[in-house]
Design an enzyme around this catalytic site. Sequence first.
Site, PDB file in Angstrom:
ATOM      1  N   ASP A  30       0.865  -1.195   0.000  1.00 36.66           N
ATOM      2  CA  ASP A  30       0.000   0.000   0.000  1.00 36.66           C
ATOM      3  C   ASP A  30       0.892   1.233   0.000  1.00 36.66           C
ATOM      4  O   ASP A  30       2.017   1.202   0.515  1.00 36.66           O
ATOM      5  CB  ASP A  30      -0.924  -0.002   1.229  1.00 36.66           C
ATOM      6  CG  ASP A  30      -2.166   0.846   1.008  1.00 36.66           C
ATOM      7  OD1 ASP A  30      -3.267   0.267   0.850  1.00 36.66           O
ATOM      8  OD2 ASP A  30      -2.047   2.098   0.979  1.00 36.66           O
ATOM      9  N   LEU A 157     -17.858  -9.745  -0.662  1.00 37.19           N
ATOM     10  CA  LEU A 157     -17.997  -9.524   0.783  1.00 37.19           C
ATOM     11  C   LEU A 157     -18.762  -8.233   1.055  1.00 37.19           C
ATOM     12  O   LEU A 157     -18.753  -7.302   0.250  1.00 37.19           O
ATOM     13  CB  LEU A 157     -16.629  -9.508   1.469  1.00 37.19           C
ATOM     14  CG  LEU A 157     -15.612  -8.399   1.135  1.00 37.19           C
ATOM     15  CD1 LEU A 157     -15.909  -7.088   1.813  1.00 37.19           C
ATOM     16  CD2 LEU A 157     -14.216  -8.875   1.508  1.00 37.19           C
ATOM     17  N   GLU A 159     -19.449  -5.052   3.899  1.00 37.57           N
ATOM     18  CA  GLU A 159     -18.843  -4.404   5.056  1.00 37.57           C
ATOM     19  C   GLU A 159     -19.642  -4.793   6.289  1.00 37.57           C
ATOM     20  O   GLU A 159     -20.864  -4.928   6.236  1.00 37.57           O
ATOM     21  CB  GLU A 159     -18.849  -2.884   4.870  1.00 37.57           C
ATOM     22  CG  GLU A 159     -17.799  -2.475   3.863  1.00 37.57           C
ATOM     23  CD  GLU A 159     -17.702  -0.976   3.661  1.00 37.57           C
ATOM     24  OE1 GLU A 159     -18.018  -0.213   4.580  1.00 37.57           O
ATOM     25  OE2 GLU A 159     -17.298  -0.573   2.555  1.00 37.57           O
ATOM     26  N   GLY A 266     -27.352   2.591   0.108  1.00 37.40           N
ATOM     27  CA  GLY A 266     -26.207   3.483   0.003  1.00 37.40           C
ATOM     28  C   GLY A 266     -24.943   2.661   0.088  1.00 37.40           C
ATOM     29  O   GLY A 266     -24.928   1.496  -0.297  1.00 37.40           O
ATOM     30  N   CYS A 269     -20.462   0.720  -2.494  1.00 34.45           N
ATOM     31  CA  CYS A 269     -20.508  -0.127  -3.695  1.00 34.45           C
ATOM     32  C   CYS A 269     -21.748   0.060  -4.564  1.00 34.45           C
ATOM     33  O   CYS A 269     -21.622   0.406  -5.740  1.00 34.45           O
ATOM     34  CB  CYS A 269     -20.390  -1.589  -3.288  1.00 34.45           C
ATOM     35  SG  CYS A 269     -18.741  -1.977  -2.687  1.00 34.45           S
TER      36      CYS A 269
HETATM   37  N1  LIG Z   1     -15.608  -2.269   0.371  1.00 37.29           N
HETATM   38  C1  LIG Z   1     -16.294  -3.337   0.007  1.00 37.29           C
HETATM   39  O1  LIG Z   1     -17.144  -3.824   0.739  1.00 37.29           O
HETATM   40  C2  LIG Z   1     -16.043  -3.997  -1.337  1.00 37.29           C
HETATM   41  C3  LIG Z   1     -16.573  -5.259  -1.579  1.00 37.29           C
HETATM   42  C4  LIG Z   1     -16.343  -5.869  -2.829  1.00 37.29           C
HETATM   43  C5  LIG Z   1     -15.602  -5.195  -3.799  1.00 37.29           C
HETATM   44  N2  LIG Z   1     -15.096  -3.950  -3.531  1.00 37.29           N
HETATM   45  C6  LIG Z   1     -14.263  -3.315  -4.554  1.00 37.29           C
HETATM   46  O2  LIG Z   1     -12.885  -3.503  -4.180  1.00 37.29           O
HETATM   47  C7  LIG Z   1     -12.097  -2.374  -4.578  1.00 37.29           C
HETATM   48  C8  LIG Z   1     -11.354  -1.814  -3.376  1.00 37.29           C
HETATM   49  O3  LIG Z   1     -12.313  -1.311  -2.483  1.00 37.29           O
HETATM   50  P1  LIG Z   1     -11.975  -0.990  -0.946  1.00 37.29           P
HETATM   51  O4  LIG Z   1     -13.282  -0.678  -0.298  1.00 37.29           O
HETATM   52  O5  LIG Z   1     -11.123  -2.046  -0.375  1.00 37.29           O
HETATM   53  O6  LIG Z   1     -11.088   0.351  -1.108  1.00 37.29           O
HETATM   54  P2  LIG Z   1     -10.403   1.204   0.046  1.00 37.29           P
HETATM   55  O7  LIG Z   1     -10.525   2.619  -0.344  1.00 37.29           O
HETATM   56  O8  LIG Z   1     -10.911   0.749   1.377  1.00 37.29           O
HETATM   57  O9  LIG Z   1      -8.838   0.749  -0.015  1.00 37.29           O
HETATM   58  C9  LIG Z   1      -7.991   0.992  -1.083  1.00 37.29           C
HETATM   59  C10 LIG Z   1      -6.533   0.997  -0.629  1.00 37.29           C
HETATM   60  O10 LIG Z   1      -5.697   1.213  -1.774  1.00 37.29           O
HETATM   61  C11 LIG Z   1      -4.595   2.022  -1.391  1.00 37.29           C
HETATM   62  N3  LIG Z   1      -3.986   2.611  -2.582  1.00 37.29           N
HETATM   63  C12 LIG Z   1      -4.427   3.664  -3.336  1.00 37.29           C
HETATM   64  N4  LIG Z   1      -3.615   3.864  -4.389  1.00 37.29           N
HETATM   65  C13 LIG Z   1      -2.640   2.915  -4.315  1.00 37.29           C
HETATM   66  C14 LIG Z   1      -1.526   2.581  -5.139  1.00 37.29           C
HETATM   67  N5  LIG Z   1      -1.250   3.254  -6.256  1.00 37.29           N
HETATM   68  N6  LIG Z   1      -0.757   1.543  -4.757  1.00 37.29           N
HETATM   69  C15 LIG Z   1      -1.012   0.839  -3.641  1.00 37.29           C
HETATM   70  N7  LIG Z   1      -2.054   1.112  -2.821  1.00 37.29           N
HETATM   71  C16 LIG Z   1      -2.856   2.140  -3.165  1.00 37.29           C
HETATM   72  C17 LIG Z   1      -5.201   3.010  -0.419  1.00 37.29           C
HETATM   73  O11 LIG Z   1      -4.181   3.577   0.413  1.00 37.29           O
HETATM   74  C18 LIG Z   1      -6.191   2.114   0.358  1.00 37.29           C
HETATM   75  O12 LIG Z   1      -5.562   1.545   1.500  1.00 37.29           O
HETATM   76  C19 LIG Z   1     -13.079  -1.422  -5.275  1.00 37.29           C
HETATM   77  O13 LIG Z   1     -13.078  -1.693  -6.654  1.00 37.29           O
HETATM   78  C20 LIG Z   1     -14.421  -1.812  -4.684  1.00 37.29           C
HETATM   79  O14 LIG Z   1     -15.486  -1.503  -5.562  1.00 37.29           O
HETATM   80  C21 LIG Z   1     -15.272  -3.340  -2.325  1.00 37.29           C
HETATM   81  O1  LIG Z   2     -32.921  -5.446   2.298  1.00 40.40           O
HETATM   82  C1  LIG Z   2     -32.084  -4.543   2.251  1.00 40.40           C
HETATM   83  C2  LIG Z   2     -30.680  -4.782   2.268  1.00 40.40           C
HETATM   84  C3  LIG Z   2     -29.803  -3.708   2.190  1.00 40.40           C
HETATM   85  N1  LIG Z   2     -30.287  -2.437   2.116  1.00 40.40           N
HETATM   86  C4  LIG Z   2     -29.338  -1.306   1.991  1.00 40.40           C
HETATM   87  O2  LIG Z   2     -28.440  -1.600   0.921  1.00 40.40           O
HETATM   88  C5  LIG Z   2     -27.163  -1.013   1.172  1.00 40.40           C
HETATM   89  C6  LIG Z   2     -26.053  -2.033   0.981  1.00 40.40           C
HETATM   90  O3  LIG Z   2     -26.114  -3.013   1.997  1.00 40.40           O
HETATM   91  P1  LIG Z   2     -25.209  -4.351   1.976  1.00 40.40           P
HETATM   92  O4  LIG Z   2     -25.353  -5.008   0.680  1.00 40.40           O
HETATM   93  O5  LIG Z   2     -25.537  -5.126   3.190  1.00 40.40           O
HETATM   94  O6  LIG Z   2     -23.759  -3.730   2.200  1.00 40.40           O
HETATM   95  P2  LIG Z   2     -22.433  -3.553   1.320  1.00 40.40           P
HETATM   96  O7  LIG Z   2     -21.301  -3.719   2.269  1.00 40.40           O
HETATM   97  O8  LIG Z   2     -22.546  -2.301   0.540  1.00 40.40           O
HETATM   98  O9  LIG Z   2     -22.354  -4.834   0.318  1.00 40.40           O
HETATM   99  C7  LIG Z   2     -22.764  -4.779  -1.057  1.00 40.40           C
HETATM  100  O10 LIG Z   2     -21.729  -4.234  -1.864  1.00 40.40           O
HETATM  101  C8  LIG Z   2     -20.464  -4.965  -1.775  1.00 40.40           C
HETATM  102  C9  LIG Z   2     -19.445  -4.207  -2.615  1.00 40.40           C
HETATM  103  O11 LIG Z   2     -19.584  -4.448  -3.979  1.00 40.40           O
HETATM  104  C10 LIG Z   2     -20.699  -6.383  -2.291  1.00 40.40           C
HETATM  105  O12 LIG Z   2     -19.457  -7.095  -2.239  1.00 40.40           O
HETATM  106  C11 LIG Z   2     -21.768  -7.069  -1.444  1.00 40.40           C
HETATM  107  O13 LIG Z   2     -22.018  -8.368  -1.960  1.00 40.40           O
HETATM  108  C12 LIG Z   2     -23.046  -6.226  -1.500  1.00 40.40           C
HETATM  109  O14 LIG Z   2     -24.050  -6.802  -0.649  1.00 40.40           O
HETATM  110  C13 LIG Z   2     -27.244  -0.432   2.589  1.00 40.40           C
HETATM  111  O15 LIG Z   2     -27.477   0.968   2.500  1.00 40.40           O
HETATM  112  C14 LIG Z   2     -28.451  -1.117   3.205  1.00 40.40           C
HETATM  113  O16 LIG Z   2     -29.088  -0.326   4.182  1.00 40.40           O
HETATM  114  C15 LIG Z   2     -31.656  -2.180   2.112  1.00 40.40           C
HETATM  115  O17 LIG Z   2     -32.090  -1.032   2.028  1.00 40.40           O
HETATM  116  N2  LIG Z   2     -32.518  -3.254   2.191  1.00 40.40           N
END
Ligand SMILES: NC(=O)c1ccc[n+]([C@@H]2O[C@H](COP(=O)([O-])OP(=O)(O)OC[C@H]3O[C@@H](n4cnc5c(N)ncnc54)[C@H](O)[C@@H]3O)[C@@H](O)[C@H]2O)c1
Ligand SMILES: O=c1ccn([C@@H]2O[C@H](COP(=O)(O)OP(=O)(O)O[C@H]3O[C@H](CO)[C@@H](O)[C@H](O)[C@H]3O)[C@@H](O)[C@H]2O)c(=O)[nH]1
EC number: 1.1.1.22
Length: 430
Positions: A30, A157, A159, A266, A269
């Site tokens: 990172d 996954l 959050e 919200g 993602c």
């Molecule tokens: N957050 C989620 O729940 C979730 C779930 C599924 C998929 N995703 C996807 O995964 C990806 C990452 O999301 P996130 O939530 O982990 O992001 P994040 O913002 O939490 O983390 C990104 C990290 O990348 C680092 N970074 C930035 N530029 C860099 C570089 N040039 N080299 C090395 N490190 C660098 C930042 O310092 C940070 O620690 C996105 O495409 C997102 O859509 C997120």
């Molecule tokens: O029945 C429901 C379920 C969720 N929400 C809302 O939907 C949003 C997203 O919720 P949730 O999906 O639980 O959280 P995220 O962590 O954003 O996860 C979504 O986005 C991630 C990033 O892409 C994906 O990896 C996951 O599979 C996908 O569920 C939130 O604002 C919730 O309040 C509702 O309003 N009604």
Amino acid sequence: MEISIVGSGYVGTTIAACFAEVGHDVVNVDIDEEIVETINDGRAPIHEPGLDELVVEHAGDRLRATTDYGAVRDTDATFLALPTPSEADGHIDLSIMEAGARSLGAALAEKDDYHVVVTKSTVVPTTTEEVIAPILAEESGKVLGQDLGIGMNPEFLREGSAVSDFLDPDKIVLGAESDRAKATLRGVFEPLAERAGEPPIVETGVAEAEMIKYANNGFLAAKISLANDLANICKEYGIDSEEVLEAIGLDHRIGAAFLGAGVGWGGSCFPKDVAAIIAAARDVGYEPAMLQAAVEVNDRQPVRLLELLRGHVDPDGARVAVLGLAFKPGTDDIRNSRALPLVDALVDAGADVVGYDPVATENFRERYPDIDYAETAEAALDDADAALVVTDWPEFADLDEAFDAMATPIVVDGRRIVTRREGIVYESLV
Ligand SMILES: NC(=O)c1ccc[n+]([C@@H]2O[C@H](COP(=O)([O-])OP(=O)(O)OC[C@H]3O[C@@H](n4cnc5c(N)ncnc54)[C@H](O)[C@@H]3O)[C@@H](O)[C@H]2O)c1
Ligand SMILES: O=c1ccn([C@@H]2O[C@H](COP(=O)(O)OP(=O)(O)O[C@H]3O[C@H](CO)[C@@H](O)[C@H](O)[C@H]3O)[C@@H](O)[C@H]2O)c(=O)[nH]1
């Protein structure tokens, strides 16, 4: 196996700690020195249940972090877990992915052996093959299909339950450009799949894997919006939407999950991913009417909530308690929280806003330093003219006498979580 993960945020740290947990040697790369130090000190840089324990157990042993991209050379495969935010018009912004690919490619120039690079980030179809792979090839001097393999492994996954979602997935999607790259990906996931009881593994192409992620998120977001559309009709008829949605959820073709009607979706993602796939679809000449409708319904839910509030109290000069600032319960993340448009509208209307959230207050305060914040829900309600419930934190279901301390006990519930009772003017959005 030896695995490197570029990006140590929600996804990068979670998957690094989990890969270490299933037996791999993992290095997180990172650019943020504080994040790197935190991991090497045995602490998680983000708040996720179970993550601290894994980082404590494996840091200094199977898990380490560094700012030096050179560390990838000692690994078999690198996952790119970098942010893919939205541009102002909804298109995906690939600048961080491109910068990461350039640094990674330059580091790989000094590695002679075969190396696989896997996109973990959510990217629109063809990005890995048409944007990332050419940068890697150019910077490293490697030839795709010879000493460079390319893969795409979308992440599902959530959050708040990231560790358990990753370690116990519904499915694992492995997209690869060649059998050799696919074999490496299989090797990475084998111990995890065994531990998780052999979930379905979908082996597919790279662009298909990219699209599966958008299809997944688009479907879930649209499912919530459809539930909201139906619940809004129920509201107009005075029908109990919860009973209706619970009943349709019993049909196995529909399923009960993600039918939670309320103020909408919200987070980091759904909003950006739905916007990105809509913009990408338009670029290739298709108008995605269903996804666009899902966004429109979602955007209208906070507006409807405020209309209900206005039916009871003029916000101008009123003290309005906003209960719940995080985008969902279980997280301190406020990215695209429904509280943002609501607080904006309340402030514009002249309301005196007091916000409360069990864990997201500090993040919200950074964005809105000028509204009031309360330490407890009870304190937020004290002397308030109205309360808006925005996030379904379980503790809001237990509120009772606190409503009696309001100047006027008007509760407008965007998540249908408060128990209605005598003495409260209660209005539910759905
Ligand atoms: N957050 C989620 O729940 C979730 C779930 C599924 C998929 N995703 C996807 O995964 C990806 C990452 O999301 P996130 O939530 O982990 O992001 P994040 O913002 O939490 O983390 C990104 C990290 O990348 C680092 N970074 C930035 N530029 C860099 C570089 N040039 N080299 C090395 N490190 C660098 C930042 O310092 C940070 O620690 C996105 O495409 C997102 O859509 C997120
Ligand atoms: O029945 C429901 C379920 C969720 N929400 C809302 O939907 C949003 C997203 O919720 P949730 O999906 O639980 O959280 P995220 O962590 O954003 O996860 C979504 O986005 C991630 C990033 O892409 C994906 O990896 C996951 O599979 C996908 O569920 C939130 O604002 C919730 O309040 C509702 O309003 N009604």
